[in-house]
Design a protein around this motif. Structure first.
Motif, PDB file in Angstrom:
ATOM      1  N   ALA A 139      -7.711  -4.090  11.035  1.00 12.85           N
ATOM      2  CA  ALA A 139      -6.416  -4.765  11.005  1.00 12.85           C
ATOM      3  C   ALA A 139      -5.655  -4.490   9.717  1.00 12.85           C
ATOM      4  O   ALA A 139      -4.430  -4.550   9.693  1.00 12.85           O
ATOM      5  N   TYR A 140      -6.375  -4.154   8.636  1.00  8.75           N
ATOM      6  CA  TYR A 140      -5.671  -3.986   7.354  1.00  8.75           C
ATOM      7  C   TYR A 140      -4.722  -2.800   7.369  1.00  8.75           C
ATOM      8  O   TYR A 140      -3.825  -2.717   6.551  1.00  8.75           O
ATOM      9  N   TYR A 141      -4.893  -1.874   8.315  1.00  7.84           N
ATOM     10  CA  TYR A 141      -3.950  -0.753   8.382  1.00  7.84           C
ATOM     11  C   TYR A 141      -2.556  -1.196   8.805  1.00  7.84           C
ATOM     12  O   TYR A 141      -1.590  -0.445   8.663  1.00  7.84           O
ATOM     13  N   LEU A 142      -2.460  -2.416   9.367  1.00  9.23           N
ATOM     14  CA  LEU A 142      -1.151  -2.925   9.764  1.00  9.23           C
ATOM     15  C   LEU A 142      -0.245  -3.085   8.558  1.00  9.23           C
ATOM     16  O   LEU A 142       0.967  -2.975   8.656  1.00  9.23           O
ATOM     17  N   TYR A 143      -0.850  -3.378   7.439  1.00  3.64           N
ATOM     18  CA  TYR A 143      -0.063  -3.686   6.251  1.00  3.64           C
ATOM     19  C   TYR A 143      -0.222  -2.578   5.228  1.00  3.64           C
ATOM     20  O   TYR A 143      -1.328  -2.325   4.757  1.00  3.64           O
ATOM     21  N   ARG A 144       0.862  -1.892   4.910  1.00  6.49           N
ATOM     22  CA  ARG A 144       0.811  -0.806   3.928  1.00  6.49           C
ATOM     23  C   ARG A 144       1.705  -1.162   2.769  1.00  6.49           C
ATOM     24  O   ARG A 144       2.922  -0.949   2.833  1.00  6.49           O
ATOM     25  N   PRO A 145       1.140  -1.736   1.732  1.00  2.00           N
ATOM     26  CA  PRO A 145       1.971  -2.215   0.626  1.00  2.00           C
ATOM     27  C   PRO A 145       2.693  -1.069  -0.083  1.00  2.00           C
ATOM     28  O   PRO A 145       3.757  -1.273  -0.662  1.00  2.00           O
ATOM     29  N   GLU A 146       2.143   0.144  -0.026  1.00  6.16           N
ATOM     30  CA  GLU A 146       2.741   1.234  -0.790  1.00  6.16           C
ATOM     31  C   GLU A 146       4.074   1.680  -0.184  1.00  6.16           C
ATOM     32  O   GLU A 146       4.861   2.350  -0.834  1.00  6.16           O
ATOM     33  N   ASN A 147       4.345   1.291   1.060  1.00  7.00           N
ATOM     34  CA  ASN A 147       5.602   1.675   1.696  1.00  7.00           C
ATOM     35  C   ASN A 147       6.308   0.419   2.176  1.00  7.00           C
ATOM     36  O   ASN A 147       5.932  -0.181   3.164  1.00  7.00           O
ATOM     37  N   GLU A 148       7.355   0.040   1.460  1.00  7.18           N
ATOM     38  CA  GLU A 148       7.959  -1.252   1.796  1.00  7.18           C
ATOM     39  C   GLU A 148       8.782  -1.193   3.077  1.00  7.18           C
ATOM     40  O   GLU A 148       9.136  -2.199   3.648  1.00  7.18           O
ATOM     41  N   ARG A 149       9.071   0.023   3.565  1.00  5.27           N
ATOM     42  CA  ARG A 149       9.811   0.127   4.820  1.00  5.27           C
ATOM     43  C   ARG A 149       8.876   0.306   6.011  1.00  5.27           C
ATOM     44  O   ARG A 149       9.311   0.591   7.104  1.00  5.27           O
ATOM     45  N   GLY A 176     -12.624  -5.679  10.574  1.00  9.75           N
ATOM     46  CA  GLY A 176     -12.531  -4.622   9.567  1.00  9.75           C
ATOM     47  C   GLY A 176     -13.569  -4.807   8.482  1.00  9.75           C
ATOM     48  O   GLY A 176     -14.370  -5.733   8.527  1.00  9.75           O
ATOM     49  N   TYR A 177     -13.548  -3.876   7.529  1.00 12.08           N
ATOM     50  CA  TYR A 177     -14.502  -3.959   6.429  1.00 12.08           C
ATOM     51  C   TYR A 177     -14.117  -5.116   5.523  1.00 12.08           C
ATOM     52  O   TYR A 177     -12.943  -5.400   5.308  1.00 12.08           O
ATOM     53  N   LYS A 178     -15.169  -5.724   4.960  1.00 16.11           N
ATOM     54  CA  LYS A 178     -14.991  -6.979   4.243  1.00 16.11           C
ATOM     55  C   LYS A 178     -13.969  -6.893   3.108  1.00 16.11           C
ATOM     56  O   LYS A 178     -12.998  -7.660   3.061  1.00 16.11           O
ATOM     57  N   ASP A 179     -14.163  -5.939   2.203  1.00 16.00           N
ATOM     58  CA  ASP A 179     -13.325  -5.932   0.994  1.00 16.00           C
ATOM     59  C   ASP A 179     -11.863  -5.672   1.345  1.00 16.00           C
ATOM     60  O   ASP A 179     -10.957  -6.313   0.822  1.00 16.00           O
ATOM     61  N   ARG A 180     -11.640  -4.762   2.292  1.00 17.60           N
ATOM     62  CA  ARG A 180     -10.255  -4.428   2.620  1.00 17.60           C
ATOM     63  C   ARG A 180      -9.599  -5.554   3.398  1.00 17.60           C
ATOM     64  O   ARG A 180      -8.394  -5.778   3.280  1.00 17.60           O
ATOM     65  N   MET A 181     -10.383  -6.259   4.210  1.00 19.20           N
ATOM     66  CA  MET A 181      -9.823  -7.416   4.905  1.00 19.20           C
ATOM     67  C   MET A 181      -9.420  -8.493   3.904  1.00 19.20           C
ATOM     68  O   MET A 181      -8.412  -9.176   4.084  1.00 19.20           O
ATOM     69  N   ASP A 182     -10.233  -8.639   2.863  1.00 18.92           N
ATOM     70  CA  ASP A 182      -9.921  -9.653   1.859  1.00 18.92           C
ATOM     71  C   ASP A 182      -8.575  -9.372   1.197  1.00 18.92           C
ATOM     72  O   ASP A 182      -7.747 -10.269   1.046  1.00 18.92           O
ATOM     73  N   THR A 183      -8.355  -8.111   0.837  1.00 18.48           N
ATOM     74  CA  THR A 183      -7.049  -7.771   0.231  1.00 18.48           C
ATOM     75  C   THR A 183      -5.933  -7.987   1.242  1.00 18.48           C
ATOM     76  O   THR A 183      -4.844  -8.431   0.892  1.00 18.48           O
ATOM     77  N   PHE A 184      -6.219  -7.654   2.492  1.00 19.20           N
ATOM     78  CA  PHE A 184      -5.215  -7.818   3.543  1.00 19.20           C
ATOM     79  C   PHE A 184      -4.807  -9.292   3.661  1.00 19.20           C
ATOM     80  O   PHE A 184      -3.628  -9.633   3.722  1.00 19.20           O
ATOM     81  N   PHE A 185      -5.807 -10.160   3.651  1.00 22.40           N
ATOM     82  CA  PHE A 185      -5.504 -11.590   3.772  1.00 22.40           C
ATOM     83  C   PHE A 185      -4.776 -12.102   2.539  1.00 22.40           C
ATOM     84  O   PHE A 185      -3.934 -12.984   2.627  1.00 22.40           O
ATOM     85  N   GLN A 186      -5.119 -11.535   1.377  1.00 22.32           N
ATOM     86  CA  GLN A 186      -4.447 -11.979   0.159  1.00 22.32           C
ATOM     87  C   GLN A 186      -2.958 -11.673   0.212  1.00 22.32           C
ATOM     88  O   GLN A 186      -2.128 -12.480  -0.193  1.00 22.32           O
ATOM     89  N   SER A 187      -2.633 -10.492   0.755  1.00 19.20           N
ATOM     90  CA  SER A 187      -1.216 -10.142   0.790  1.00 19.20           C
ATOM     91  C   SER A 187      -0.511 -10.730   2.010  1.00 19.20           C
ATOM     92  O   SER A 187       0.709 -10.691   2.087  1.00 19.20           O
ATOM     93  N   ASN A 188      -1.256 -11.244   2.971  1.00 18.03           N
ATOM     94  CA  ASN A 188      -0.654 -11.907   4.118  1.00 18.03           C
ATOM     95  C   ASN A 188      -1.253 -13.295   4.295  1.00 18.03           C
ATOM     96  O   ASN A 188      -2.062 -13.523   5.189  1.00 18.03           O
ATOM     97  N   PRO A 189      -0.875 -14.227   3.429  1.00 17.98           N
ATOM     98  CA  PRO A 189      -1.503 -15.555   3.491  1.00 17.98           C
ATOM     99  C   PRO A 189      -1.301 -16.231   4.837  1.00 17.98           C
ATOM    100  O   PRO A 189      -2.114 -17.052   5.250  1.00 17.98           O
ATOM    101  N   GLY A 190      -0.225 -15.854   5.545  1.00 21.71           N
ATOM    102  CA  GLY A 190       0.023 -16.436   6.857  1.00 21.71           C
ATOM    103  C   GLY A 190      -1.136 -16.194   7.810  1.00 21.71           C
ATOM    104  O   GLY A 190      -1.509 -17.058   8.590  1.00 21.71           O
ATOM    105  N   PHE A 191      -1.707 -15.000   7.724  1.00 21.74           N
ATOM    106  CA  PHE A 191      -2.841 -14.679   8.579  1.00 21.74           C
ATOM    107  C   PHE A 191      -4.041 -15.537   8.239  1.00 21.74           C
ATOM    108  O   PHE A 191      -4.689 -16.108   9.096  1.00 21.74           O
TER     109      PHE A 191
END
Lengths: 302, 139
Positions: A139-149, A176-191
């Motif tokens: 799921a973390y591939y849904l969010y790509r912080p490096e590309n804001e568009r 998904g993998y634990k560490d990357r999911m954690d970053t994903f959740f951090q940047s998407n607190p709504g999830f």
């Protein structure tokens, strides 16, 4: 007061449990999935919660529908998809979802290529999953912080909306993998706040991997002899330390290669062979693996 | 005049619950469901506008209901119908079709009698609503 339920009416919890067939599925889970103690424990808890919720509904006790969106984290090959499939069945049997099918989606299925392409794509997947479980792998591939568009954000917003407003129509499982999911959740607190259950899939122990191998062989009508079992245990001990190890998936691949070598050996040997020989994996088949010669990088041969 | 057509033309309008049940019946039979709308109620008008693509691969009626409700929100005052298509060889036809939304005011039809030779009369149905151009008919 009309609202007070008849407290003295007794309900047969056992009967209800039997009727829902939950035990059957949980038993099947225990039989067919090796290890995964914490995951199975949580599945038991969720099944119990859903049964009790249904009981309370029958009695007219007000209950809020529990939110069952989940996140599965763990290394590759730890059984996330398999458990998700079972989850859909369990939720169907306790009456939480109406159909109990599983729709697997990745970033490709949700996010579009150009402006205005994402919303219809995401909507279509969501519609397909309604009445069942939507499993979003990596799921973390849904969010790509490096590309804001990036259009992933649009898909995330639609997902969040449906997860909140149509809770009775579908259950979303992110994996998904634990560490990357954690970053994903951090940047998407709504999830993070909309997901009630975070399940972490532990890596398998050596003996568990061995049990998985035996189970897989048994399902495909093969077996190890004693020497082969010893060789495979050594194989596993070496394999876990080497790169690209993916738990049960690596075991499955190893078995596929064993079958290959066994077939090769039998053909080379020629003559008449017995059924026993056709199903037996020899130690030689295993010891031919490059894992014993220093792993994937050592040479090109299998 | 209340216009009726399709599978349940003899029944009062279906409730949402009944629509859900009918749609689920379609999906259980493996009939893809589509949503269509129009503001030209003439019975011979077979070309209704499609609301998006037909909905393939759905398991549960909730997905179709989402689309029906979206269509209702966009065209609250037009006719909306739901079709189920049976693709099996030998049938390959619309298996079910029913109206799920209608305008609040339905002015009905004018019956036009055209006198032709030898005292013959030819009849034509003309919807009052069709006097106005498309898009302004039920406002």
């Amino acid at each position: 007061m009309d609202q007070t339920p008849a407290t003295d009416s007794l309900i047969d919890l056992d009967e209800m449990y039997r009727e829902s067939n939950v035990q059957e599925i949980l038993d099947e889970l225990d039989r067919e999935l090796v290890g995964l103690k914490p995951v199975k424990g949580r599945l038991h808890e969720i099944a119990a919660l859903l049964l009790v919720t249904r009981l309370r509904e029958n009695l007219g006790l007000s209950t809020e529908r529990p939110s069952l969106h989940m996140s599965f984290t763990g290394h590759p090959g730890t059984g996330k998809t398999t458990v998700a499939l079972r989850m859909a069945k369990i939720l169907h049997h306790v009456g939480y979802v109406r159909r109990g099918h599983l729709v697997v989606a990745t970033r490709d299925d949700l996010v579009g290529q150009y402006v205005g392409h994402t919303a219809p794509k995401t909507k279509e997947v969501l519609k397909k999953a309604m009445g069942g479980v939507l499993f979003i792998d990596e799921a973390y591939y849904l969010y790509r912080p490096e590309n804001e568009r990036d259009y992933g954000q649009e898909a995330i917003e639609m997902l969040l909306q449906v997860m909140e407003n149509q809770r009775e129509d579908l259950v979303v499982i992110l994996a998904g993998y634990k560490d990357r999911m954690d970053t994903f959740f951090q940047s998407n607190p709504g999830f993070h706040s909309r997901i009630a259950h975070h399940l972490d899939f532990p890596d398998y122990e050596l003996d568990e991997l061995m049990a998985i191998a035996e189970l897989m062989l048994q399902q495909q009508r093969y077996h190890f002899d004693a020497a082969a079992r010893q060789a495979f245990a050594e194989y596993l001990a070496l394999r876990v330390t080497q790169p690209h190890f993916a738990n049960a998936r690596s075991v499955r691949n190893a078995i596929d290669r064993l079958k290959l070598r066994q077939a090769n050996r039998l053909l080379a040997q020629g003559g008449r062979i017995s059924a026993e020989e056709l199903t037996r994996i020899d130690a030689a088949d295993i010891r031919a693996s490059r894992v014993f010669r220093g792993g994937l990088d050592s040479d090109d041969g299998a | 005049m209340r216009i009726t057509q399709g599978t349940f033309s003899f029944l009062p309008d279906l409730t949402d619950e009944q629509i859900t049940a009918q749609v689920q019946y379609c999906l259980d039979n493996d009939w893809p469901v589509s949503v269509e709308y129009t503001d030209d109620p003439h019975p011979r008008n077979v070309y209704w506008d499609m609301w998006g693509m037909p909905l393939f691969d759905l398991k549960d009626a909730a997905g179709v209901m989402t689309e029906i409700n979206a269509c209702r929100a966009a065209f609250p005052n037009q006719y909306i119908r739901v079709n189920g298509y049976d693709r099996r060889l030998g049938r390959q036809t619309t298996a079910i079709s029913f109206i799920v939304n209608r305008p609040k005011q339905e002015p009905g039809f004018y019956l036009e009698r055209q006198e032709v030779a030898d005292r013959q009369v030819r009849y034509t149905l003309r919807p009052y609503a069709a006097d106005k151009p498309g898009g302004q008919r039920y406002e």
